[in-house]
Design a protein around this motif. Structure first.
Motif, PDB file in Angstrom:
ATOM      1  N   ASN A   1       1.050  -1.114  -0.286  1.00 33.11           N
ATOM      2  CA  ASN A   1      -0.056  -0.015   0.083  1.00 33.11           C
ATOM      3  C   ASN A   1       0.868   1.342  -0.174  1.00 33.11           C
TER       4      ASN A   1
ATOM      5  N   ALA B   1      -6.078   8.286  -9.576  1.00 32.15           N
ATOM      6  CA  ALA B   1      -5.003   8.360  -8.345  1.00 32.15           C
ATOM      7  C   ALA B   1      -5.592   8.317  -7.024  1.00 32.15           C
TER       8      ALA B   1
ATOM      9  N   THR C   1       1.692  11.437 -10.096  1.00 32.70           N
ATOM     10  CA  THR C   1       1.053  13.018 -10.239  1.00 32.70           C
ATOM     11  C   THR C   1       0.570  13.626  -8.785  1.00 32.70           C
TER      12      THR C   1
HETATM   13  N1  LIG Z   1      -3.580  12.831  -6.452  1.00 31.14           N
HETATM   14  C1  LIG Z   1      -4.774  12.501  -5.651  1.00 31.14           C
HETATM   15  N2  LIG Z   1      -6.003  12.712  -6.248  1.00 31.14           N
HETATM   16  C2  LIG Z   1      -7.197  12.059  -5.756  1.00 31.14           C
HETATM   17  N3  LIG Z   1      -7.154  11.786  -4.668  1.00 31.14           N
HETATM   18  C3  LIG Z   1      -6.034  11.651  -3.777  1.00 31.14           C
HETATM   19  C4  LIG Z   1      -4.869  11.951  -4.253  1.00 31.14           C
HETATM   20  N4  LIG Z   1      -3.981  11.650  -3.437  1.00 31.14           N
HETATM   21  C5  LIG Z   1      -4.600  11.290  -2.283  1.00 31.14           C
HETATM   22  N5  LIG Z   1      -6.004  11.006  -2.300  1.00 31.14           N
HETATM   23  C6  LIG Z   1      -7.008  10.858  -1.539  1.00 31.14           C
HETATM   24  O1  LIG Z   1      -6.619  10.897  -0.265  1.00 31.14           O
HETATM   25  C7  LIG Z   1      -6.330   9.907   0.530  1.00 31.14           C
HETATM   26  C8  LIG Z   1      -5.238   9.930   1.229  1.00 31.14           C
HETATM   27  O2  LIG Z   1      -3.967   9.899   0.516  1.00 31.14           O
HETATM   28  P1  LIG Z   1      -2.647  10.024   1.250  1.00 31.14           P
HETATM   29  O3  LIG Z   1      -1.504   9.922  -0.012  1.00 31.14           O
HETATM   30  O4  LIG Z   1      -2.398  10.925   2.303  1.00 31.14           O
HETATM   31  O5  LIG Z   1      -2.557   8.742   1.776  1.00 31.14           O
HETATM   32  P2  LIG Z   1      -2.256   8.344   3.640  1.00 31.14           P
HETATM   33  O6  LIG Z   1      -3.361   9.308   4.294  1.00 31.14           O
HETATM   34  O7  LIG Z   1      -0.899   8.357   4.034  1.00 31.14           O
HETATM   35  O8  LIG Z   1      -2.975   6.914   3.472  1.00 31.14           O
HETATM   36  P3  LIG Z   1      -2.710   5.798   4.444  1.00 31.14           P
HETATM   37  O9  LIG Z   1      -3.448   6.027   5.768  1.00 31.14           O
HETATM   38  O10 LIG Z   1      -3.339   4.500   3.925  1.00 31.14           O
HETATM   39  O11 LIG Z   1      -1.237   5.555   4.786  1.00 31.14           O
HETATM   40  C9  LIG Z   1      -6.195   8.655  -0.555  1.00 31.14           C
HETATM   41  O12 LIG Z   1      -6.586   7.564   0.022  1.00 31.14           O
HETATM   42  C10 LIG Z   1      -7.165   9.298  -1.662  1.00 31.14           C
HETATM   43  O13 LIG Z   1      -8.675   9.018  -1.288  1.00 31.14           O
END
Ligand SMILES: Nc1ncnc2c1ncn2[C@@H]1O[C@H](COP(=O)(O)OP(=O)(O)OP(=O)(O)O)[C@@H](O)[C@H]1O
Length: 123
Positions: free
Chosen positions: A74, A92, A85
């Motif tokens: 993940n 994404a 991107t």
């Molecule tokens: N480039 C993008 N375009 C659209 N939505 C996005 C994008 N990047 C992230 N997201 C949304 O924001 C959420 C969180 O993304 P992020 O990269 O911050 O992961 P995270 O909070 O570190 O997740 P995790 O808790 O699983 O580690 C994603 O699951 C997605 O729904």
């Protein structure tokens, strides 16, 4: 160099070094991995305390390994998406959410299986 030339295979110690470096990277960056590692220690200690059978303990290790491995995949998908991107994009979002769902599913099933293991040992 042609795109079809055979890739040089790394030596085993190099591969281990890269894998460990990937794990350290994810561990330093991902709060979820801290929670999962902590939960893994609690589950192992508790399982030993209630004297689960050897087979059940092996199942617990497989479940823990599965959750942590999926969290690492993940993390890799999150970084790859961010590399492709930084813009908001539905694909994404789909990629990140689907990868997160894989961790969620395996964790849920693991929790249910562990509940049965605990009940089996206590009852
Ligand atoms: N480039 C993008 N375009 C659209 N939505 C996005 C994008 N990047 C992230 N997201 C949304 O924001 C959420 C969180 O993304 P992020 O990269 O911050 O992961 P995270 O909070 O570190 O997740 P995790 O808790 O699983 O580690 C994603 O699951 C997605 O729904």
């Amino acid at each position: 160099m042609s795109n079809h030339s055979p890739r040089r295979h790394k030596h085993l110690p190099e591969s281990f070094k890269d894998a460990i470096s990937g794990f350290v990277f994810a561990f330093l960056q991902e709060r979820n991995l801290h929670i999962q590692m902590f939960a893994a220690v609690v589950v192992i200690v508790f399982s030993l305390m209630i004297h689960v059978s050897l087979v059940e303990l092996m199942i617990v290790f497989i479940l823990i390994g599965g959750v942590i491995s999926l969290e690492l995949v993940n993390t890799a998908i999150e970084r790859l998406v961010d590399l492709v991107t930084q813009e908001e994009h539905p694909m994404a979002k789909a990629a990140k959410d689907t990868a997160a769902a894989a961790v969620w599913w395996f964790s849920l099933i693991s929790a249910i299986i562990y509940l049965f293991i605990v009940l089996d040992s206590l009852i």
